[in-house]
Design a protein around this motif. Sequence first.
Motif, PDB file in Angstrom:
ATOM      1  N   PHE A   1       0.745  -1.216  -0.031  1.00  0.00           N
ATOM      2  CA  PHE A   1      -0.182  -0.022  -0.003  1.00  0.00           C
ATOM      3  C   PHE A   1       1.026   1.288  -0.108  1.00  0.00           C
ATOM      4  CE2 PHE A   1      -2.778  -3.347   1.643  1.00  0.00           C
ATOM      5  CZ  PHE A   1      -4.275  -2.771   1.107  1.00  0.00           C
ATOM      6  N   ASN A   2       1.900   1.175   0.830  1.00  0.00           N
ATOM      7  CA  ASN A   2       2.896   2.311   0.691  1.00  0.00           C
ATOM      8  C   ASN A   2       3.298   2.592  -0.702  1.00  0.00           C
ATOM      9  OD1 ASN A   2       5.916   3.181   0.984  1.00  0.00           O
ATOM     10  ND2 ASN A   2       5.034   4.045   2.913  1.00  0.00           N
ATOM     11  N   ARG A   3       3.861   1.767  -1.475  1.00  0.00           N
ATOM     12  CA  ARG A   3       4.193   2.001  -2.731  1.00  0.00           C
ATOM     13  C   ARG A   3       3.072   2.563  -3.535  1.00  0.00           C
ATOM     14  NH1 ARG A   3       9.708   1.926  -2.436  1.00  0.00           N
ATOM     15  NH2 ARG A   3      10.860  -0.353  -1.704  1.00  0.00           N
ATOM     16  N   VAL A   4       2.135   2.094  -3.553  1.00  0.00           N
ATOM     17  CA  VAL A   4       1.078   2.677  -4.553  1.00  0.00           C
ATOM     18  C   VAL A   4       0.580   4.227  -3.974  1.00  0.00           C
ATOM     19  CG1 VAL A   4      -1.353   2.555  -5.043  1.00  0.00           C
ATOM     20  CG2 VAL A   4       0.097   0.475  -4.989  1.00  0.00           C
ATOM     21  N   ALA A   5       0.611   4.294  -2.693  1.00  0.00           N
ATOM     22  CA  ALA A   5       0.245   5.653  -2.163  1.00  0.00           C
ATOM     23  C   ALA A   5       1.246   6.546  -2.478  1.00  0.00           C
ATOM     24  CB  ALA A   5      -0.194   5.530  -0.831  1.00  0.00           C
ATOM     25  N   ARG A   6       2.399   6.217  -2.355  1.00  0.00           N
ATOM     26  CA  ARG A   6       3.672   7.115  -2.352  1.00  0.00           C
ATOM     27  C   ARG A   6       3.768   7.577  -4.126  1.00  0.00           C
ATOM     28  NH1 ARG A   6       9.183   6.446  -3.985  1.00  0.00           N
ATOM     29  NH2 ARG A   6      10.525   8.208  -3.357  1.00  0.00           N
ATOM     30  N   SER A   7       3.533   6.522  -4.886  1.00  0.00           N
ATOM     31  CA  SER A   7       3.612   6.863  -6.306  1.00  0.00           C
ATOM     32  C   SER A   7       2.534   7.801  -6.684  1.00  0.00           C
ATOM     33  CB  SER A   7       3.455   5.616  -7.071  1.00  0.00           C
ATOM     34  OG  SER A   7       3.378   5.979  -8.636  1.00  0.00           O
ATOM     35  N   GLU A   8       1.427   7.711  -6.168  1.00  0.00           N
ATOM     36  CA  GLU A   8       0.322   8.615  -6.527  1.00  0.00           C
ATOM     37  C   GLU A   8       0.268   9.959  -5.860  1.00  0.00           C
ATOM     38  OE1 GLU A   8      -2.861   9.822  -8.750  1.00  0.00           O
ATOM     39  OE2 GLU A   8      -2.217   7.588  -8.646  1.00  0.00           O
ATOM     40  N   ALA A   9       1.089  10.058  -4.671  1.00  0.00           N
ATOM     41  CA  ALA A   9       1.411  11.356  -4.057  1.00  0.00           C
ATOM     42  C   ALA A   9       2.308  12.052  -4.650  1.00  0.00           C
ATOM     43  CB  ALA A   9       1.714  11.059  -2.310  1.00  0.00           C
ATOM     44  N   LEU A  10       3.558  11.527  -5.098  1.00  0.00           N
ATOM     45  CA  LEU A  10       4.499  11.846  -5.880  1.00  0.00           C
ATOM     46  C   LEU A  10       3.977  12.657  -7.361  1.00  0.00           C
ATOM     47  CD1 LEU A  10       7.337   9.589  -5.918  1.00  0.00           C
ATOM     48  CD2 LEU A  10       7.413  11.806  -4.757  1.00  0.00           C
ATOM     49  N   SER A  11       2.804  11.876  -7.945  1.00  0.00           N
ATOM     50  CA  SER A  11       2.425  12.484  -9.085  1.00  0.00           C
ATOM     51  C   SER A  11       1.549  13.741  -8.650  1.00  0.00           C
ATOM     52  CB  SER A  11       1.555  11.317  -9.768  1.00  0.00           C
ATOM     53  OG  SER A  11       0.535  11.799 -10.794  1.00  0.00           O
ATOM     54  N   GLN A  12       0.595  13.738  -7.628  1.00  0.00           N
ATOM     55  CA  GLN A  12      -0.302  14.766  -7.461  1.00  0.00           C
ATOM     56  C   GLN A  12       0.331  15.837  -6.971  1.00  0.00           C
ATOM     57  OE1 GLN A  12      -3.766  14.753  -7.805  1.00  0.00           O
ATOM     58  NE2 GLN A  12      -3.466  12.757  -8.678  1.00  0.00           N
ATOM     59  N   ARG A  13       1.600  15.992  -6.428  1.00  0.00           N
ATOM     60  CA  ARG A  13       1.992  17.113  -5.570  1.00  0.00           C
ATOM     61  C   ARG A  13       2.800  18.150  -6.768  1.00  0.00           C
ATOM     62  NH1 ARG A  13       7.850  15.631  -2.827  1.00  0.00           N
ATOM     63  NH2 ARG A  13       8.916  14.999  -4.777  1.00  0.00           N
ATOM     64  N   THR A  14       2.841  17.402  -8.140  1.00  0.00           N
ATOM     65  CA  THR A  14       3.158  18.424  -9.067  1.00  0.00           C
ATOM     66  C   THR A  14       2.387  19.019 -10.115  1.00  0.00           C
ATOM     67  OG1 THR A  14       3.620  16.518 -10.344  1.00  0.00           O
ATOM     68  CG2 THR A  14       5.556  17.002  -9.204  1.00  0.00           C
ATOM     69  N   ARG A  15       0.969  18.432  -9.799  1.00  0.00           N
ATOM     70  CA  ARG A  15      -0.010  18.808 -10.314  1.00  0.00           C
ATOM     71  C   ARG A  15      -0.625  20.476 -10.239  1.00  0.00           C
ATOM     72  NH1 ARG A  15      -3.370  14.772 -12.203  1.00  0.00           N
ATOM     73  NH2 ARG A  15      -1.796  12.949 -12.535  1.00  0.00           N
ATOM     74  N   GLU A  16      -0.884  21.226 -11.407  1.00  0.00           N
ATOM     75  CA  GLU A  16      -1.085  22.632 -11.477  1.00  0.00           C
ATOM     76  C   GLU A  16      -1.988  23.207 -10.208  1.00  0.00           C
ATOM     77  OE1 GLU A  16      -1.516  20.731 -13.794  1.00  0.00           O
ATOM     78  OE2 GLU A  16       0.136  21.449 -15.323  1.00  0.00           O
ATOM     79  N   TYR A  17      -3.155  22.498  -9.946  1.00  0.00           N
ATOM     80  CA  TYR A  17      -4.134  22.862  -8.955  1.00  0.00           C
ATOM     81  C   TYR A  17      -3.383  22.512  -7.540  1.00  0.00           C
ATOM     82  CZ  TYR A  17      -4.956  17.817  -9.074  1.00  0.00           C
ATOM     83  OH  TYR A  17      -5.065  16.580  -9.069  1.00  0.00           O
ATOM     84  N   VAL A  18      -2.496  21.741  -7.241  1.00  0.00           N
ATOM     85  CA  VAL A  18      -2.042  21.525  -6.058  1.00  0.00           C
ATOM     86  C   VAL A  18      -0.908  22.576  -5.769  1.00  0.00           C
ATOM     87  CG1 VAL A  18      -0.685  20.075  -4.567  1.00  0.00           C
ATOM     88  CG2 VAL A  18      -2.239  19.112  -5.969  1.00  0.00           C
TER      89      VAL A  18
END
Length: 299
Positions: A172-189
């Motif tokens: 679960f950590n691997r999946v969540a970390r991968s998604e968090a790394l992707s989301q933190r670079t999004r324009e709205y974030v």
Amino acid sequence: MAMLKGSSSLSFWARARRLLRRPGGWNVVVGGGILLGFVIVAVFAGLLSPHDPYAQDLVNKLKPPAWSGGGSMSHLLGTDYLGRDILSRLIYGARISLLVGVATAVGAAFIGVTTGVIGGYLGGWVDAAIQRVVVLFQAFPFILLAILLVAITGAGTWKVVVILVLSRWPAFNRVARSEALSQRTREYVLAAEAMGSHWFRLMNRHVLPAVVAPSIVVATFSISGAILGEAGLSFLGLGVPIATPTWGNMLADGRNFMYADPWLTIPPGVALFLIVIAANVMGDGIRDLTDPRLRNRAR
């Protein structure tokens, strides 16, 4: 009122047909249906079980199934070497298997998603420290961890859950970390950060919702893996106490009678096979349903 009822019924069946036409729809329905059957058996075990799963009857020990010579309808699947009813123990064993599977998935998801989102979003030394712990748990052999904890604390259902959670939260950590790394670079974030939004609020509003779908897929596979893990630990004497009716304990009890009295091991083996296959099939279906590439292709 009748028109509203008919339209709602029609919309339900329309949604059901739409689900079945999508990639993975049939997998979710078939796998989920089998799992639902096991859940019903586990919940109503007290009503469905023809005998007390703990009751011993040495006079009727090692009775074959009802359709074999010497069998009886009072013991549909036969009895074990202590005269305990196989069907009753099989039904009650579903409770332990589902309890361990669901509790392991929930516990592992809570630890893995929490640490993965925090590490992936914050990065830096926080992420590095969490990943060192993840690597440590992934490298530590599962059986040695089980032996260590059982030697210290003894066997028990919730101790098995703890062992399985410790071995499965890194997924679960691997999946969540991968998604968090992707989301933190999004324009709205980035825009929300520039406006002064707190990092904790950003994780709750933007990162966690994106982690839910892949985490559900991992959870379905974790349930099947945990059920097999509990059966394996119980078979080795490291899991649930021997007297407790579980599928792993039933396999362990029948291993010395496997050739002469195969009905002792076939029912729990078939039950394990069905529930693990059902969970994996449903997991594959959920993964296909949540994959945007397959969704767009289906349209």
